[in-house]
Design a protein around this motif. Structure first.
Motif, PDB file in Angstrom:
ATOM      1  N   PHE A 142      86.261 -41.919  53.085  1.00 56.80           N
ATOM      2  CA  PHE A 142      87.085 -41.544  51.773  1.00 56.80           C
ATOM      3  C   PHE A 142      86.847 -39.996  51.790  1.00 56.80           C
ATOM      4  CE2 PHE A 142      85.088 -45.294  51.283  1.00 56.80           C
ATOM      5  CZ  PHE A 142      86.320 -46.434  50.903  1.00 56.80           C
ATOM      6  N   PRO A 143      88.121 -39.462  50.964  1.00 55.60           N
ATOM      7  CA  PRO A 143      88.070 -38.120  50.890  1.00 55.60           C
ATOM      8  C   PRO A 143      87.290 -37.540  49.652  1.00 55.60           C
ATOM      9  CG  PRO A 143      90.029 -38.872  49.668  1.00 55.60           C
ATOM     10  CD  PRO A 143      89.315 -39.862  50.645  1.00 55.60           C
ATOM     11  N   ARG A 144      86.690 -36.128  49.762  1.00 53.38           N
ATOM     12  CA  ARG A 144      85.796 -35.590  48.836  1.00 53.38           C
ATOM     13  C   ARG A 144      86.567 -34.989  47.810  1.00 53.38           C
ATOM     14  NH1 ARG A 144      81.204 -32.391  51.737  1.00 53.38           N
ATOM     15  NH2 ARG A 144      80.529 -34.491  52.188  1.00 53.38           N
ATOM     16  N   GLY A 145      86.474 -35.022  46.644  1.00 56.63           N
ATOM     17  CA  GLY A 145      87.032 -34.448  45.585  1.00 56.63           C
ATOM     18  C   GLY A 145      86.072 -33.060  45.021  1.00 56.63           C
ATOM     19  N   TYR A 146      86.689 -31.813  44.770  1.00 55.43           N
ATOM     20  CA  TYR A 146      86.000 -30.781  44.282  1.00 55.43           C
ATOM     21  C   TYR A 146      86.033 -30.232  42.923  1.00 55.43           C
ATOM     22  CZ  TYR A 146      84.833 -30.189  49.409  1.00 55.43           C
ATOM     23  OH  TYR A 146      84.577 -30.633  50.724  1.00 55.43           O
ATOM     24  N   TYR A 147      85.122 -30.409  42.077  1.00 49.62           N
ATOM     25  CA  TYR A 147      85.357 -30.344  40.786  1.00 49.62           C
ATOM     26  C   TYR A 147      84.678 -29.053  40.282  1.00 49.62           C
ATOM     27  CZ  TYR A 147      87.348 -34.691  40.869  1.00 49.62           C
ATOM     28  OH  TYR A 147      87.942 -35.996  40.928  1.00 49.62           O
ATOM     29  N   ARG A 148      85.235 -28.314  39.134  1.00 47.44           N
ATOM     30  CA  ARG A 148      84.319 -27.292  38.837  1.00 47.44           C
ATOM     31  C   ARG A 148      84.430 -27.354  37.137  1.00 47.44           C
ATOM     32  NH1 ARG A 148      88.221 -22.882  41.188  1.00 47.44           N
ATOM     33  NH2 ARG A 148      90.298 -23.208  40.017  1.00 47.44           N
ATOM     34  N   CYS A 149      83.527 -26.803  36.570  1.00 46.65           N
ATOM     35  CA  CYS A 149      83.431 -26.828  35.005  1.00 46.65           C
ATOM     36  C   CYS A 149      84.674 -26.192  34.638  1.00 46.65           C
ATOM     37  CB  CYS A 149      82.228 -26.025  34.623  1.00 46.65           C
ATOM     38  SG  CYS A 149      82.079 -26.026  32.960  1.00 46.65           S
ATOM     39  N   THR A 150      85.284 -26.805  33.396  1.00 52.71           N
ATOM     40  CA  THR A 150      86.465 -26.515  32.969  1.00 52.71           C
ATOM     41  C   THR A 150      86.437 -24.857  32.175  1.00 52.71           C
ATOM     42  OG1 THR A 150      87.122 -28.675  32.386  1.00 52.71           O
ATOM     43  CG2 THR A 150      88.527 -27.020  31.006  1.00 52.71           C
TER      44      THR A 150
END
Length: 351
Positions: A142-150
């Motif tokens: 599965f792909p990896r999602g990258y998130y940062r703080c809004t």
DNA sequence: TGAATTTGACCGAT
DNA sequence: ATCGGTCAAATTCA
């Protein structure tokens, strides 16, 4: 006991006393300024203690934060050379930022998703995240999602997280957090405590369900309050003591601003003795600093919920809270409750 | 129309 | 050269 430890104990003791003072002030009609001042003092004490644990030494210095490192002024002021081109400076800034980010505290949380609840997909952790990338990872299904703080830009908060569906169990999402939240996400608590949100807590995940790239995290109620919808399995993956003692910060709503929602919060705290549980709650690395409502592994244990602890780099090798390769983790969660008997003078903790 | 997401390009580390 | 992480323009959403 050396100077280092004495200073450390002094700072922690001071932080504890200030926290008690703050608790007493919550019952009184003391001003908001007073309480904010106490919070600032508490934070200051813990920052100093963390610094000592991180760097050692008696002299408490102010190390540059990530946000200051990324500030153009920081480099402009710190560079002795005036003939460096803007591009060179920019390149250097970029390199240093990468280096600094690599040293950010990092830990992994596994979130098991209960099917059939309409809540498939990792529930939000109370913070507001914005997705900034997705990658197919070699060897992963599965792909990896990258998130940062809004609030990265508005408040300079550099917390990020990566979300990836587990190969072994697609109902488990591995969430790797990096960096602490330095932002104040007051809406988290305010929304969470509003009667409407408590009533309609189970909500709106349908759109994102069953997608790795799903965890869109707009301002929503604190799901930690309804943690029964998920299991959390946490692990430590850091040599940074900040993981163990994450910066303890109150969002605005905790501090109090006189509004109705906050009154609800205060009532709630008094009724449920929330403060008494904060000392253990805030050490939860997976929820970092201000996630005071998160359940720690200890809590999970007390509820009879199994948890495994593992690290990505150890390739899923099971370990335990007291079995960490790094010395800091030897301070097991069971031992840490900011008790006055906290064994700071135990040499084992300093290895 | 502003905010959030998607996705190919870019960059540093190895 | 490859891979993981980030950027940023394009696209979608509310």
């Amino acid at each position: 006991m050396d100077c280092e430890q004495k200073t450390l104990i002094t700072e922690l003791t001071q932080g504890k006393e200030l926290a008690e003072l703050l608790r007493n002030n919550l019952n009184s009609i003391s001003s908001l300024d007073t309480r904010q001042f106490l919070v600032e003092q508490i934070l200051s004490s813990y920052e100093k203690a963390l610094f000592l644990l991180n760097w050692g030494g008696c002299a408490v210095e102010i190390k540059p934060t990530i946000s200051t490192l990324e500030s153009p002024n920081y480099y402009a002021n710190s560079s002795p050379k005036s003939d460096v081109s803007d591009q060179d400076c920019k390149d250097q800034c970029q390199k240093d930022v990468y280096k600094k980010r690599k040293t950010e505290p990092r830990w992994t949380e596994q979130v098991k998703v209960c099917s059939g609840t309409g809540l498939e997909g990792p529930l939000e952790d109370g913070y507001n995240w914005r997705k900034y990338g997705q990658k197919d990872i070699l060897g992963a299904n599965f792909p990896r999602g990258y998130y940062r703080c809004t609030h990265r830009h508005s408040q300079g908060c550099l917390a990020t997280k990566q979300v990836q569906k587990s190969d072994q169990d697609p109902t488990i999402f591995e969430v790797t957090y990096r960096g602490r939240h330095t932002c104040l996400q007051a809406s988290r608590l305010a929304v969470a405590l509003s009667p409407a949100s408590l009533k309609n807590d189970k909500s709106k995940q349908d759109k994102d369900s069953c997608q790795v790239e799903q965890p869109e995290q707009k301002p929503k109620p604190l799901k930690e309050l309804s943690f029964n919808f998920r299991e959390e399995v946490k692990s430590q993956d850091s040599n940074n003591v900040e993981d163990i003692f994450p910066l303890f910060s109150f969002p605005d709503a905790y501090i109090g601003n006189g509004n109705e929602e906050n009154d609800i919060f205060k009532e709630s705290m008094m009724e449920n003795d929330f403060l008494s549980s904060l000392s253990s709650a805030f050490i939860s690395p997976a929820t970092s600093d201000s996630s005071c409502f998160a359940m720690t592994p200890c809590h999970m244990n007390s509820l009879g919920i199994d948890h495994n602890v593992r690290t990505p780099e150890s390739n899923l090798a099971p370990t335990s809270a007291t079995n960490s390769p790094n010395g800091y983790w030897d301070i097991s969660l069971d031992n840490v409750d900011f008790d006055t008997n906290f064994p700071l003078d135990n040499p084992e903790l300093c290895t």
